[in-house]
Design a protein around this motif. Structure first.
Motif: not given
Length: 476
Positions: A4-5, A225, A228, A242
């Motif tokens: 997500p990053n 959450d 991110k 990750w």
């Protein structure tokens, strides 16, 4: 799963770092302006507050509007002679910077002063960039060097010496600012990596050990959450971290899935077992063998609890069926018990009436044989009446035993009064006393007074024993 990053491409900065030109004008020369009032000093806006930076996120400093420095009185820093030659006043003397033929002297001075303002604005922008740690300090340094190089030839009227000082300061501080920015980014990157390391380790512990499935699953989502929001980690390190998180989450999901699959199997087995118990309960529901059947229902309930929970949508319905079979049996038993209790209460009253009459009629002290007959009749009627409530049983039986004891005590007393052994002992003691008295008389006649006295004493002792034995028979 996509990290997500993964960073998106950053847009190029719109700000220009190009220095002012050393051409005859620092900005494109406008058409000769129409006469207008001389503008006043431009106000210098205050600094804009910056946002507080998060330790784990590299913040882009806000763009601060450049502060415009008024050029002041152009007469102090320059002049235009009668030939239109424009002169700049410096600490080293005057130098020619151009000519003015398009208007009045005041308009010419204002024109070159505005050029100074434009140059000062570029210097101000470079200062603000360094102060706000915005952009690349090396580029700001290069731009400042370029402006320094061109400053001696700049066609402007203003405090050029002050600009030279400020540009020199920019060039001198840019390296330090660059180092600070680099250290800040490295620290932010290290903090971000450390935080993601901690989150990955926590996720691994959850994935390997957690069994509180709801709270553990919620925590894994919270970790994602937060993950991110953490920026500034290089792509290679971020991918490694990750993968650790994703692997831990997959491990947790597999264990949770296996747990609930096993739970489903157990619940299916519990459902089958409870169906069997329901069948047994339904077969027992019509039984009138109250005691053993009640005990068996208690055993079935224990087995029901040990069977565990069936699937949620079926467990309540199974229990209602099992309970319905129980209710049929216990309702019938309770009805029978109520009827029995009423019968036992009536029996108790009948026995109380029978005892009252027997206690008045039976008197073994006056008629022992009649008392025996009356008691046998009493006992036959007592047994015919039947059972009484449990809480009255002891008191009623105690009264019956008391009546029987009165007859038994009277029989014992009569037997003792007619006991031949007791009468024989009393006669024997009396005979022995008489023999000793006769011997004492004969001894006295022969003149043996001492022997006569001893014999009379023995005769008196035996006479007392004979009287005591006879008295005992009479007391009975």
């Amino acid at each position: 799963m996509t990290n997500p990053n993964d960073p998106a491409p950053a847009p190029e900065s719109a700000a220009s770092d190009s220095p002012a030109s050393d051409a005859p004008t620092l900005v494109p020369t406008p058409a000769p302006p129409a006469p207008k009032p001389k503008p006043g000093p431009r106000p210098k806006p205050g600094p804009r507050p910056g946002a507080t930076a998060r330790p784990d996120v590299v913040q882009t400093p806000p763009v601060i509007a450049p502060t415009l420095i008024p050029h002041g009185d152009p007469h102090k820093f320059g002049r235009i002679d009668e030939n239109g030659v424009v002169w700049l006043k410096t600490e080293d003397g005057e130098r020619e910077i151009g000519s003015w033929q398009a208007g009045t002297v005041e308009e010419g001075l204002d024109h070159f002063a505005r050029r100074f303002d434009d140059l000062a604005t570029e210097v101000e922008i470079l200062e603000e960039r360094l102060a706000a740690r915005s952009g690349d300090p090396r580029k700001s340094q290069a731009a400042a060097r370029h402006l320094l190089d061109e400053l001696p030839n700049a066609h402007v009227i203003g405090d050029v010496s002050a600009l030279h000082t400020r540009l020199t300061a920019i060039v001198g501080s840019a390296d330090e600012v660059a180092d600070e920015i680099r250290e800040s980014k490295e620290k932010a990157r290290a903090d971000a990596i450390a935080r993601k390391e901690a989150l990955a380790a926590e996720a691994e512990q959850i994935g390997a050990e957690a069994s509180q499935w709801k709270s553990a699953g919620d925590r894994l989502r919270q970790i994602l959450d937060e993950w991110k929001t953490i920026k500034g980690v290089d792509r290679k390190t971020d991918d490694v971290l990750w993968k650790r998180y994703a692997k831990a989450r997959d491990s947790f999901n597999r264990r949770r899935g296996a747990h609930f699959a096993e739970l489903d199997r157990e619940r299916a087995g519990a459902r089958a077992r409870k169906e069997e118990l329901i069948t047994q309960a339904q077969e027992l529901s019509s039984s009138t063998n109250w005691g053993p059947t009640s005990a068996r229902f208690r055993e079935l309930l224990t087995e029901w609890k040990a069977a565990g929970r069936a699937p949620r949508d079926a467990d309540d319905a199974l229990w209602q069926r099992f309970k319905a079979a129980q209710d049929v049996f216990f309702a019938a038993r309770n009805a029978a018990t109520s009827e029995r209790d009423a019968e036992f209460t009536a029996n108790a009253q009948a026995k109380i009436d029978l005892l009252d009459a027997a206690e008045k009629a039976i008197d073994p002290a006056t008629d022992l044989d009649g008392a025996r007959r009356e008691f046998r009749v009493f006992r036959d009627k007592w047994d015919e009446i039947g059972k009484v409530p449990r809480d009255q049983m002891s008191s009623l039986e105690a009264r019956a035993r008391g009546l029987e004891k009165r007859i038994r005590d009277a029989e014992d007393a009569q037997w003792q009064r007619t006991d031949p052994e007791a009468q024989a002992r009393a006669a024997q003691f009396a005979d022995r006393a008489a023999q000793l008295e006769d011997q004492a008389r004969k001894a006295a006649e022969r003149g043996k007074d001492k022997d006569a006295t001893a014999l009379r004493e023995q005769a008196a002792q035996w006479r007392e024993w004979a009287q005591a034995a006879q008295s005992a028979i009479g007391d009975r």
